[in-house]
Design a protein around this motif. Structure first.
Motif, PDB file in Angstrom:
ATOM      1  N   VAL A 157      87.953  -0.491   9.471  1.00  0.00           N
ATOM      2  CA  VAL A 157      87.715   0.467  10.542  1.00  0.00           C
ATOM      3  C   VAL A 157      86.476  -0.018  11.290  1.00  0.00           C
ATOM      4  O   VAL A 157      85.438  -0.279  10.685  1.00  0.00           O
ATOM      5  CB  VAL A 157      87.494   1.894   9.984  1.00  0.00           C
ATOM      6  CG1 VAL A 157      87.095   2.839  11.088  1.00  0.00           C
ATOM      7  CG2 VAL A 157      88.745   2.377   9.280  1.00  0.00           C
ATOM      8  N   HIS A 158      86.607  -0.140  12.606  1.00  0.00           N
ATOM      9  CA  HIS A 158      85.465  -0.565  13.417  1.00  0.00           C
ATOM     10  C   HIS A 158      84.414   0.541  13.474  1.00  0.00           C
ATOM     11  O   HIS A 158      84.703   1.703  13.173  1.00  0.00           O
ATOM     12  CB  HIS A 158      85.938  -0.942  14.831  1.00  0.00           C
ATOM     13  CG  HIS A 158      86.784  -2.180  14.852  1.00  0.00           C
ATOM     14  ND1 HIS A 158      86.247  -3.442  14.875  1.00  0.00           N
ATOM     15  CD2 HIS A 158      88.130  -2.345  14.814  1.00  0.00           C
ATOM     16  CE1 HIS A 158      87.221  -4.339  14.864  1.00  0.00           C
ATOM     17  NE2 HIS A 158      88.380  -3.694  14.822  1.00  0.00           N
ATOM     18  N   ASP A 159      83.207   0.177  13.836  1.00  0.00           N
ATOM     19  CA  ASP A 159      82.088   1.124  13.867  1.00  0.00           C
ATOM     20  C   ASP A 159      82.420   2.364  14.697  1.00  0.00           C
ATOM     21  O   ASP A 159      83.036   2.271  15.763  1.00  0.00           O
ATOM     22  CB  ASP A 159      80.832   0.475  14.441  1.00  0.00           C
ATOM     23  CG  ASP A 159      80.261  -0.591  13.512  1.00  0.00           C
ATOM     24  OD1 ASP A 159      80.594  -0.586  12.311  1.00  0.00           O
ATOM     25  OD2 ASP A 159      79.478  -1.427  14.007  1.00  0.00           O
ATOM     26  N   ILE A 160      81.962   3.512  14.196  1.00  0.00           N
ATOM     27  CA  ILE A 160      82.065   4.772  14.930  1.00  0.00           C
ATOM     28  C   ILE A 160      80.870   4.809  15.886  1.00  0.00           C
ATOM     29  O   ILE A 160      79.725   4.625  15.465  1.00  0.00           O
ATOM     30  CB  ILE A 160      81.975   5.975  13.962  1.00  0.00           C
ATOM     31  CG1 ILE A 160      82.963   5.853  12.809  1.00  0.00           C
ATOM     32  CG2 ILE A 160      82.127   7.289  14.712  1.00  0.00           C
ATOM     33  CD1 ILE A 160      84.391   5.894  13.185  1.00  0.00           C
ATOM     34  N   THR A 161      81.122   5.027  17.167  1.00  0.00           N
ATOM     35  CA  THR A 161      80.028   5.032  18.145  1.00  0.00           C
ATOM     36  C   THR A 161      79.533   6.442  18.459  1.00  0.00           C
ATOM     37  O   THR A 161      78.410   6.615  18.907  1.00  0.00           O
ATOM     38  CB  THR A 161      80.474   4.353  19.445  1.00  0.00           C
ATOM     39  OG1 THR A 161      81.640   5.011  19.946  1.00  0.00           O
ATOM     40  CG2 THR A 161      80.771   2.877  19.205  1.00  0.00           C
ATOM     41  N   ARG A 162      80.369   7.446  18.206  1.00  0.00           N
ATOM     42  CA  ARG A 162      79.928   8.832  18.367  1.00  0.00           C
ATOM     43  C   ARG A 162      80.877   9.752  17.608  1.00  0.00           C
ATOM     44  O   ARG A 162      82.041   9.417  17.369  1.00  0.00           O
ATOM     45  CB  ARG A 162      79.868   9.238  19.836  1.00  0.00           C
ATOM     46  CG  ARG A 162      81.200   9.314  20.509  1.00  0.00           C
ATOM     47  CD  ARG A 162      81.089   9.821  21.969  1.00  0.00           C
ATOM     48  NE  ARG A 162      82.342   9.614  22.649  1.00  0.00           N
ATOM     49  CZ  ARG A 162      83.440  10.360  22.461  1.00  0.00           C
ATOM     50  NH1 ARG A 162      83.406  11.377  21.645  1.00  0.00           N
ATOM     51  NH2 ARG A 162      84.556  10.087  23.103  1.00  0.00           N
ATOM     52  N   GLY A 163      80.344  10.877  17.179  1.00  0.00           N
ATOM     53  CA  GLY A 163      81.161  11.870  16.503  1.00  0.00           C
ATOM     54  C   GLY A 163      81.459  11.517  15.056  1.00  0.00           C
ATOM     55  O   GLY A 163      80.798  10.685  14.446  1.00  0.00           O
ATOM     56  N   PHE A 198      85.750  11.629  18.416  1.00  0.00           N
ATOM     57  CA  PHE A 198      84.864  10.528  18.047  1.00  0.00           C
ATOM     58  C   PHE A 198      85.121   9.360  18.988  1.00  0.00           C
ATOM     59  O   PHE A 198      86.146   9.288  19.655  1.00  0.00           O
ATOM     60  CB  PHE A 198      85.059  10.103  16.585  1.00  0.00           C
ATOM     61  CG  PHE A 198      86.397   9.490  16.292  1.00  0.00           C
ATOM     62  CD1 PHE A 198      86.589   8.123  16.379  1.00  0.00           C
ATOM     63  CD2 PHE A 198      87.473  10.280  15.937  1.00  0.00           C
ATOM     64  CE1 PHE A 198      87.823   7.542  16.115  1.00  0.00           C
ATOM     65  CE2 PHE A 198      88.710   9.720  15.658  1.00  0.00           C
ATOM     66  CZ  PHE A 198      88.883   8.352  15.751  1.00  0.00           C
ATOM     67  N   GLY A 199      84.193   8.435  18.987  1.00  0.00           N
ATOM     68  CA  GLY A 199      84.348   7.212  19.760  1.00  0.00           C
ATOM     69  C   GLY A 199      84.297   6.021  18.837  1.00  0.00           C
ATOM     70  O   GLY A 199      83.666   6.057  17.782  1.00  0.00           O
ATOM     71  N   GLY A 200      84.974   4.950  19.216  1.00  0.00           N
ATOM     72  CA  GLY A 200      85.041   3.767  18.361  1.00  0.00           C
ATOM     73  C   GLY A 200      85.962   4.046  17.195  1.00  0.00           C
ATOM     74  O   GLY A 200      86.887   4.853  17.287  1.00  0.00           O
ATOM     75  N   GLY A 201      85.701   3.400  16.071  1.00  0.00           N
ATOM     76  CA  GLY A 201      86.446   3.685  14.857  1.00  0.00           C
ATOM     77  C   GLY A 201      87.897   3.249  14.856  1.00  0.00           C
ATOM     78  O   GLY A 201      88.707   3.824  14.137  1.00  0.00           O
ATOM     79  N   ALA A 202      88.230   2.240  15.640  1.00  0.00           N
ATOM     80  CA  ALA A 202      89.625   1.775  15.679  1.00  0.00           C
ATOM     81  C   ALA A 202      90.015   1.182  14.328  1.00  0.00           C
ATOM     82  O   ALA A 202      89.229   0.507  13.673  1.00  0.00           O
ATOM     83  CB  ALA A 202      89.806   0.729  16.770  1.00  0.00           C
ATOM     84  N   LEU A 203      91.240   1.450  13.909  1.00  0.00           N
ATOM     85  CA  LEU A 203      91.784   0.875  12.687  1.00  0.00           C
ATOM     86  C   LEU A 203      92.374  -0.489  13.015  1.00  0.00           C
ATOM     87  O   LEU A 203      93.206  -0.610  13.909  1.00  0.00           O
ATOM     88  CB  LEU A 203      92.879   1.779  12.102  1.00  0.00           C
ATOM     89  CG  LEU A 203      93.677   1.196  10.938  1.00  0.00           C
ATOM     90  CD1 LEU A 203      92.779   0.981   9.714  1.00  0.00           C
ATOM     91  CD2 LEU A 203      94.847   2.113  10.589  1.00  0.00           C
TER      92      LEU A 203
END
Length: 109
Positions: free
Chosen positions: A32-38, A2-7
């Motif tokens: 959790v920041h926005d998921i950009t892919r996956g 996945f991309g993005g999604g940093a805690l």
């Protein structure tokens, strides 16, 4: 993958890789920041130590579940069920049974 999604815990992002574990008190501000892919999959484990500093957190969680179930339980049996599971795990067997019974009563026939 996945991309993005940093805690983010507090003001800092946790640098985590696949399979990493990050433990922190749930009362800390986190997101959790926005998921950009996956798709990002997580496992959340909540623990409770009787007499510990987290007792106020668990008391607020119990109050929140009670309020939600009272406000929406007639149309959302799952709220009673979730409350029952919570109460069961915190050792309130009687309260859990009452919540499970409320779940059954609010389930459409």
């Amino acid at each position: 993958a996945f991309g993005g999604g940093a805690l983010q815990v507090g003001g800092a992002n946790a640098s985590l890789g696949r399979g990493d574990l990050h433990a922190y008190p749930a009362a800390l501000p986190h997101k959790v920041h926005d998921i950009t892919r996956g798709r990002r999959r997580t496992l959340v484990v909540a623990t409770r130590r009787p007499g510990g500093a987290g007792d106020a957190y668990w008391a607020r969680a119990a109050d929140d579940l009670e309020r939600l179930a009272a406000a929406h339980g007639e149309t959302h049996a799952k709220l009673h069920w979730i409350r029952g599971e919570f109460l069961e795990r915190t050792g309130d067997v009687k309260g859990a049974r009452e919540a499970f019974a409320a779940s059954y009563r609010s389930t459409p026939e």
